[in-house]
Design an enzyme around this catalytic site. Structure first.
Site, short mmCIF file in Angstrom:
data_model
loop_
_atom_site.label_atom_id
_atom_site.label_comp_id
_atom_site.label_asym_id
_atom_site.label_seq_id
_atom_site.Cartn_x
_atom_site.Cartn_y
_atom_site.Cartn_z
N GLU A 133 -6.69 9.03 6.39
CA GLU A 133 -6.92 9.65 7.51
C GLU A 133 -7.44 11.22 7.37
O GLU A 133 -6.60 12.15 7.68
CB GLU A 133 -5.54 9.82 8.35
CG GLU A 133 -5.20 8.24 8.75
CD GLU A 133 -3.84 8.04 9.65
OE1 GLU A 133 -3.53 9.12 9.81
OE2 GLU A 133 -3.67 6.75 9.98
N GLU B 107 -3.17 0.27 8.33
CA GLU B 107 -1.98 0.47 9.25
C GLU B 107 -2.28 0.10 10.52
O GLU B 107 -3.09 0.30 11.19
CB GLU B 107 -1.94 2.18 9.02
CG GLU B 107 -1.49 2.76 8.01
CD GLU B 107 -1.07 4.27 8.09
OE1 GLU B 107 -0.71 4.61 9.07
OE2 GLU B 107 -1.23 4.98 7.10
N HIS C 77 -2.27 11.15 0.60
CA HIS C 77 -1.75 11.21 1.99
C HIS C 77 -1.15 12.36 2.40
O HIS C 77 0.23 12.15 2.61
CB HIS C 77 -0.92 9.77 1.97
CG HIS C 77 -0.43 9.27 3.22
ND1 HIS C 77 -0.60 7.88 3.64
CD2 HIS C 77 0.08 9.62 4.37
CE1 HIS C 77 -0.29 7.67 5.00
NE2 HIS C 77 0.11 8.76 5.67
N ARG D 196 0.88 -1.07 0.11
CA ARG D 196 0.06 0.13 0.03
C ARG D 196 0.95 1.40 0.11
O ARG D 196 1.64 1.43 0.68
CB ARG D 196 -1.08 -0.09 1.11
CG ARG D 196 -1.80 1.34 1.56
CD ARG D 196 -2.75 1.25 2.79
NE ARG D 196 -3.17 2.39 2.69
CZ ARG D 196 -3.01 3.27 3.85
NH1 ARG D 196 -2.26 3.03 4.96
NH2 ARG D 196 -3.55 4.63 3.90
N TYR E 8 -3.75 2.57 15.97
CA TYR E 8 -2.48 2.67 17.02
C TYR E 8 -2.66 2.41 18.48
O TYR E 8 -1.84 1.88 19.04
CB TYR E 8 -1.70 3.97 16.48
CG TYR E 8 -0.91 3.81 15.19
CD1 TYR E 8 0.12 3.27 14.98
CD2 TYR E 8 -1.79 4.31 14.00
CE1 TYR E 8 0.50 3.25 13.64
CE2 TYR E 8 -1.44 4.35 12.68
CZ TYR E 8 -0.05 3.68 12.45
OH TYR E 8 0.36 3.70 11.25
N ASN F 291 -6.89 2.37 10.34
CA ASN F 291 -5.83 2.52 10.98
C ASN F 291 -5.69 2.63 12.40
O ASN F 291 -6.46 3.34 12.80
CB ASN F 291 -5.03 3.95 10.20
CG ASN F 291 -4.58 3.76 8.97
OD1 ASN F 291 -4.85 2.75 8.19
ND2 ASN F 291 -4.01 4.97 8.23
O1 IFM Z 1 3.51 7.98 10.04
C1 IFM Z 1 1.88 8.01 10.07
C2 IFM Z 1 1.09 7.76 8.81
O2 IFM Z 1 1.46 8.75 7.83
C3 IFM Z 1 -0.34 7.89 9.09
N1 IFM Z 1 -0.70 7.31 9.96
C4 IFM Z 1 -0.08 7.23 11.36
C5 IFM Z 1 1.18 7.06 10.94
C6 IFM Z 1 2.34 7.02 12.42
O3 IFM Z 1 2.08 8.16 12.88
#
Ligand code: IFM
Length: 481
Positions: A177, A375, A132, A88, A312, A310
């Site tokens: 995002e 992600e 992006h 990706r 985290y 995505n």
């Molecule tokens: O590096 C970023 C990415 O560009 C978008 N999502 C979160 C990642 C980590 O912060």
């Protein structure tokens, strides 16, 4: 993780089925390409913003980044060596359409042409993200995402990209995002273009979503016909998994607000064609409204072939101020409260369980849309050992726990069809410059030498054994866990 077969198995443009679960790695253009002003590329908002004193750690910028523009064949071989199904990556808008308007730049497109061909030669499915975060600076000068016209310019660019690559690229993500583009870019000013205006930020939300809808229409209309491999169009969101700190009315209300502004403000119009009433009420109480025109919501709610997620961390939310006082601007308190959990180098708490719950929730509230984790990954302060190896047990554990969390979501019935590690390699981490490393491949920025980290080796092995298990007959192939 062994996986059950989803109803539509992704096919590669070259024809090879990529199995019942898609494994991949992800990057974005500005974070890795470098070659910022070569072959006709013009400035993006990140080229400008990174030159603002104090905006980016160490004054870093993406001029060279990982020099991927010149090292692409080597990097594709690296990706192939990891054994993933898919890569990706994002296209740089100002490389393809300098200035954000007018005809395509042949030299810029040629780079992606070569990249796509090279991926296909290696049997890797190309998965393109159109945007992006690298808006052409000229479009920002004309108003940026708070201006409605930017949505139309984005749709034009999408059509150009599809015209050039659509015969080989069938998986298209419009935006990555949009929350970050709107909130970090136009409200907090921590990202390019660095503006700080909550009204502009809300206008940006609406125009990003409108841009998505317009682009989705144009992508589908411009896609070369291929009965064996239909074009798939979706979007990637960094939705907020909000959890009340305590089961009290105040904390539940605060978590509802955080979920509304971080998740439903995006998913509801995209899927249901309406903004969430409670969020509109919250905004109205602040004297704010979205610049919606007749027909916009129908445009935004284009069918989604997939939703990219995505993930985290999760956010534990309190509705009361630490010192018992309301927030100074009179808005109701919606306060993230760290739980003392282990954190990554970004100070983000590690909450794998949140990924399971969030995927299950998205699947429940927005049924019928295949989910892909587009992600997931972690920054840690890696050390290169004297033997040159990079042993990163923290990142390895993070990936393993989150991949388990995806399996748990599937076992609970969520239609999750793929997982992309962020990131293929260390890169320009926006406001943190090169200080934060998310790669499963280490990059020495002095020499541009790439070294597969322990986490990368683990990921390769995990994919291999997971495929082996899926191929075995019997209960293990279908246990989803
Ligand atoms: O590096 C970023 C990415 O560009 C978008 N999502 C979160 C990642 C980590 O912060």
């Amino acid at each position: 993780m062994t996986t059950t077969a989803p109803s539509a198995v992704p096919q590669q443009a070259g024809g090879r089925p990529v199995g019942d679960f898609l494994w991949g790695v992800a990057t974005s253009a500005y974070q890795i390409e470098g070659a910022a002003f070569e072959d006709g590329r013009t400035a993006s908002i990140w080229d400008t913003f990174s030159r603002v004193p104090g905006a980016v750690f160490g004054g870093h910028n993406g001029d060279t980044a990982c020099d991927h523009y010149h090292r692409m064949p080597e990097d594709v071989a690296l990706i192939a060596g990891l054994g993933v199904d898919s890569y990706r990556f994002s296209l740089s808008w100002p490389r393809i359409q300098p200035g954000g308007r007018g005809p395509a730049n042949a030299a810029g497109l040629a780079f992606y042409d070569r990249l796509v061909d090279r991926l296909l030669e290696h049997g890797i499915l190309p998965w393109v993200t159109l945007y992006h975060w690298d808006l052409p600076q000229e479009l920002e000068d004309a108003g940026g995402w708070p201006a409605r016209d930017t949505a139309h310019r984005f749709a034009d660019y999408a059509e150009l990209a599809m015209g050039a690559l659509g015969d080989r690229v069938r998986w298209w993500t419009t935006l990555n995002e949009p929350w970050c583009s709107a909130v970090l870019g136009y409200e907090t000013g921590r990202h390019a273009p660095g503006r700080q205006d909550r009204g502009d930020s809300l206008a940006a939300v609406h125009h990003l979503l409108l841009g998505h809808g317009l682009a989705a229409q144009r992508l589908r209309a411009a896609a070369p016909a291929d009965p064996a491999e239909p074009v798939r169009v979706g979007i990637t969101l960094n939705t907020t998994h909000a959890i009340p700190v305590e089961d009290t009315p105040a904390d539940r209300a605060a978590a509802r607000r955080a979920d509304g502004i971080g998740t439903r403000l995006y998913t509801d119009p995209l899927v249901h064609g309406r903004y969430p009433a409670d969020v509109l009420d919250d905004l109205a109480a602040e004297g704010l409204r979205l610049p919606v025109r007749e027909g916009d919501l129908e445009t935004i709610a284009q069918p989604l072939d997939f939703l990219g997620v995505n993930y985290y961390t999760s956010h534990y939310i309190s509705g009361s101020e630490a010192d018992g006082l309301p927030e100074p601007d009179g808005r109701p308190v919606t306060r993230p409260v760290p739980q003392g959990l282990p954190v990554t180098a970004m100070d983000w708490e590690i909450v794998p369980r949140g990924l399971t719950d969030h995927l299950v929730r998205l699947d429940r509230d927005y049924p019928g849309i295949p989910l892909y984790v587009t992600e997931n990954g972690a920054a840690f302060d890696d050390r290169t050992a004297p033997d040159g190896d990079v042993r990163d047990p923290d990142r390895t554990a993070y990936l393993a726990e989150h991949i388990e969390a995806v399996a748990a979501a599937r076992a609970a019935g969520a239609d999750v069809r793929g997982y992309f590690a962020w990131s293929l390699m260390d890169n320009f981490e926006w406001g943190y410059g090169y200080d934060k490393r998310f790669g499963i491949v280490h990059v020495d920025y002095e020499t541009q030498r790439r070294t597969v980290k322990q986490s990368g080796r683990w990921f390769r092995e995990h994919i291999r054994s997971s495929r082996e298990q899926s191929a075995e007959p019997g209960p293990s192939a279908a246990d989803g866990g």
